[in-house]
Design a protein around this motif. Structure first.
Motif, PDB file in Angstrom:
ATOM      1  N   SER A  30       0.823  -1.201   0.000  1.00 17.33           N
ATOM      2  CA  SER A  30       0.000   0.000   0.000  1.00 17.33           C
ATOM      3  C   SER A  30       0.858   1.252   0.000  1.00 17.33           C
ATOM      4  O   SER A  30       1.995   1.238   0.453  1.00 17.33           O
ATOM      5  CB  SER A  30      -0.899   0.059   1.236  1.00 17.33           C
ATOM      6  N   ILE A  31       0.266   2.330  -0.500  1.00 16.79           N
ATOM      7  CA  ILE A  31       0.853   3.661  -0.359  1.00 16.79           C
ATOM      8  C   ILE A  31      -0.126   4.462   0.478  1.00 16.79           C
ATOM      9  O   ILE A  31      -1.314   4.530   0.158  1.00 16.79           O
ATOM     10  CB  ILE A  31       1.078   4.338  -1.724  1.00 16.79           C
ATOM     11  N   ILE A  32       0.379   5.046   1.540  1.00 18.04           N
ATOM     12  CA  ILE A  32      -0.454   5.794   2.476  1.00 18.04           C
ATOM     13  C   ILE A  32       0.007   7.246   2.467  1.00 18.04           C
ATOM     14  O   ILE A  32       1.199   7.524   2.576  1.00 18.04           O
ATOM     15  CB  ILE A  32      -0.352   5.202   3.894  1.00 18.04           C
ATOM     16  N   GLY A  61      -2.041  14.585  12.533  1.00 17.53           N
ATOM     17  CA  GLY A  61      -2.657  14.585  11.212  1.00 17.53           C
ATOM     18  C   GLY A  61      -3.481  13.329  11.000  1.00 17.53           C
ATOM     19  O   GLY A  61      -3.800  12.606  11.940  1.00 17.53           O
ATOM     20  N   ASN A  62      -3.817  13.074   9.734  1.00 17.26           N
ATOM     21  CA  ASN A  62      -4.635  11.922   9.351  1.00 17.26           C
ATOM     22  C   ASN A  62      -4.005  11.224   8.162  1.00 17.26           C
ATOM     23  O   ASN A  62      -3.156  11.789   7.477  1.00 17.26           O
ATOM     24  CB  ASN A  62      -6.043  12.377   8.982  1.00 17.26           C
ATOM     25  N   VAL A  63      -4.442   9.987   7.902  1.00 14.02           N
ATOM     26  CA  VAL A  63      -3.894   9.211   6.787  1.00 14.02           C
ATOM     27  C   VAL A  63      -5.008   8.757   5.854  1.00 14.02           C
ATOM     28  O   VAL A  63      -6.164   8.604   6.260  1.00 14.02           O
ATOM     29  CB  VAL A  63      -3.110   7.970   7.277  1.00 14.02           C
ATOM     30  N   LYS A  64      -4.624   8.566   4.587  1.00 14.55           N
ATOM     31  CA  LYS A  64      -5.492   7.972   3.574  1.00 14.55           C
ATOM     32  C   LYS A  64      -4.657   6.980   2.773  1.00 14.55           C
ATOM     33  O   LYS A  64      -3.510   7.268   2.430  1.00 14.55           O
ATOM     34  CB  LYS A  64      -6.018   9.026   2.597  1.00 14.55           C
ATOM     35  N   VAL A  65      -5.224   5.828   2.487  1.00 18.40           N
ATOM     36  CA  VAL A  65      -4.573   4.870   1.605  1.00 18.40           C
ATOM     37  C   VAL A  65      -4.907   5.305   0.180  1.00 18.40           C
ATOM     38  O   VAL A  65      -6.077   5.385  -0.188  1.00 18.40           O
ATOM     39  CB  VAL A  65      -5.057   3.429   1.875  1.00 18.40           C
ATOM     40  N   VAL A  66      -3.877   5.604  -0.621  1.00 20.35           N
ATOM     41  CA  VAL A  66      -4.118   6.088  -1.979  1.00 20.35           C
ATOM     42  C   VAL A  66      -3.841   5.038  -3.040  1.00 20.35           C
ATOM     43  O   VAL A  66      -4.216   5.202  -4.197  1.00 20.35           O
ATOM     44  CB  VAL A  66      -3.309   7.370  -2.271  1.00 20.35           C
ATOM     45  N   TRP A  67      -3.159   3.939  -2.684  1.00 14.57           N
ATOM     46  CA  TRP A  67      -2.927   2.839  -3.610  1.00 14.57           C
ATOM     47  C   TRP A  67      -2.726   1.575  -2.796  1.00 14.57           C
ATOM     48  O   TRP A  67      -2.123   1.601  -1.728  1.00 14.57           O
ATOM     49  CB  TRP A  67      -1.684   3.074  -4.469  1.00 14.57           C
ATOM     50  N   THR A  68      -3.243   0.475  -3.308  1.00 18.62           N
ATOM     51  CA  THR A  68      -3.015  -0.821  -2.675  1.00 18.62           C
ATOM     52  C   THR A  68      -3.018  -1.894  -3.745  1.00 18.62           C
ATOM     53  O   THR A  68      -3.677  -1.765  -4.777  1.00 18.62           O
ATOM     54  CB  THR A  68      -4.076  -1.125  -1.597  1.00 18.62           C
ATOM     55  N   THR A  89      -3.878  -6.672  -1.199  1.00 16.56           N
ATOM     56  CA  THR A  89      -3.599  -7.671  -0.172  1.00 16.56           C
ATOM     57  C   THR A  89      -3.469  -7.066   1.214  1.00 16.56           C
ATOM     58  O   THR A  89      -3.241  -7.773   2.176  1.00 16.56           O
ATOM     59  CB  THR A  89      -2.295  -8.439  -0.483  1.00 16.56           C
ATOM     60  N   ASN A  90      -3.618  -5.759   1.326  1.00 19.74           N
ATOM     61  CA  ASN A  90      -3.442  -5.115   2.622  1.00 19.74           C
ATOM     62  C   ASN A  90      -4.728  -4.429   3.045  1.00 19.74           C
ATOM     63  O   ASN A  90      -5.506  -4.986   3.786  1.00 19.74           O
ATOM     64  CB  ASN A  90      -2.281  -4.126   2.539  1.00 19.74           C
ATOM     65  N   VAL A  91      -4.977  -3.229   2.589  1.00 19.48           N
ATOM     66  CA  VAL A  91      -6.168  -2.456   2.943  1.00 19.48           C
ATOM     67  C   VAL A  91      -6.753  -1.834   1.683  1.00 19.48           C
ATOM     68  O   VAL A  91      -6.081  -1.722   0.666  1.00 19.48           O
ATOM     69  CB  VAL A  91      -5.843  -1.341   3.966  1.00 19.48           C
ATOM     70  N   ASP A  92      -8.014  -1.415   1.749  1.00 16.64           N
ATOM     71  CA  ASP A  92      -8.651  -0.742   0.623  1.00 16.64           C
ATOM     72  C   ASP A  92      -8.241   0.725   0.594  1.00 16.64           C
ATOM     73  O   ASP A  92      -7.941   1.316   1.627  1.00 16.64           O
ATOM     74  CB  ASP A  92     -10.176  -0.830   0.734  1.00 16.64           C
ATOM     75  N   THR A  93      -8.263   1.299  -0.594  1.00 17.82           N
ATOM     76  CA  THR A  93      -7.949   2.714  -0.720  1.00 17.82           C
ATOM     77  C   THR A  93      -9.124   3.566  -0.267  1.00 17.82           C
ATOM     78  O   THR A  93     -10.271   3.131  -0.315  1.00 17.82           O
ATOM     79  CB  THR A  93      -7.622   3.088  -2.178  1.00 17.82           C
ATOM     80  N   ALA A  94      -8.833   4.771   0.160  1.00 22.69           N
ATOM     81  CA  ALA A  94      -9.879   5.724   0.506  1.00 22.69           C
ATOM     82  C   ALA A  94     -10.506   6.215  -0.791  1.00 22.69           C
ATOM     83  O   ALA A  94      -9.809   6.416  -1.781  1.00 22.69           O
ATOM     84  CB  ALA A  94      -9.296   6.903   1.281  1.00 22.69           C
ATOM     85  N   PRO A  95     -11.826   6.391  -0.818  1.00 23.35           N
ATOM     86  CA  PRO A  95     -12.440   6.889  -2.048  1.00 23.35           C
ATOM     87  C   PRO A  95     -12.013   8.319  -2.318  1.00 23.35           C
ATOM     88  O   PRO A  95     -11.841   9.112  -1.388  1.00 23.35           O
ATOM     89  CB  PRO A  95     -13.942   6.800  -1.766  1.00 23.35           C
ATOM     90  N   ARG A  96     -11.802   8.629  -3.595  1.00 24.68           N
ATOM     91  CA  ARG A  96     -11.486   9.993  -3.984  1.00 24.68           C
ATOM     92  C   ARG A  96     -12.787  10.744  -4.164  1.00 24.68           C
ATOM     93  O   ARG A  96     -13.848  10.149  -4.308  1.00 24.68           O
ATOM     94  CB  ARG A  96     -10.698   9.981  -5.279  1.00 24.68           C
ATOM     95  N   ASN A  97     -12.718  12.046  -4.135  1.00 26.37           N
ATOM     96  CA  ASN A  97     -13.920  12.858  -4.278  1.00 26.37           C
ATOM     97  C   ASN A  97     -14.650  12.586  -5.580  1.00 26.37           C
ATOM     98  O   ASN A  97     -15.866  12.651  -5.654  1.00 26.37           O
ATOM     99  CB  ASN A  97     -13.578  14.344  -4.194  1.00 26.37           C
TER     100      ASN A  97
END
Length: 102
Positions: free
Chosen positions: A3-5, A66-73, A76-84
């Motif tokens: 993932s990329i967070i 701050g806060n985190v969002k998963v932007v790529w996966t 096999t790890n976690v789902d990405t946060a939805p983009r606007n």
């Protein structure tokens, strides 16, 4: 890599007494939490200054940076946060086993 967070932290909120000097520079121990649910702003978790066992036992307030969002996966790890402009990423399809004669 699974993932990329993405995150941004507020440098003004860093407690100077938590910074320590290591072999290659100055460090701030942080904790990143990935929650199962998005918050009201679409974030997946907080970034906080790591607490000592004594601070946790005393229920000391956390220092939020701050806060985190998963932007790529790779799925096999976690789902990405939805983009606007896009819906949430669908869950990966389950593996299908075929009944092969060999």
């Amino acid at each position: 890599m699974a993932s990329i967070i993405k995150t941004s932290i507020n440098l003004n909120d860093i407690p100077k007494d938590k910074i320590y000097v290591g072999k290659k520079g100055k460090y701030l121990p942080i904790t990143i939490t990935l929650n199962d649910e998005l918050d009201q702003f679409g974030n997946q978790g907080p970034v906080v200054v790591e607490q000592t066992k004594e601070e946790r036992d005393a229920k000391a307030p956390k220092t939020y940076l701050g806060n985190v969002k998963v932007v790529w996966t790779n799925g096999t790890n976690v789902d990405t946060a939805p983009r606007n402009d896009q819906p949430a990423a669908p869950a990966p399809a389950p593996a299908v086993e075929e009944d092969l004669p060999f």
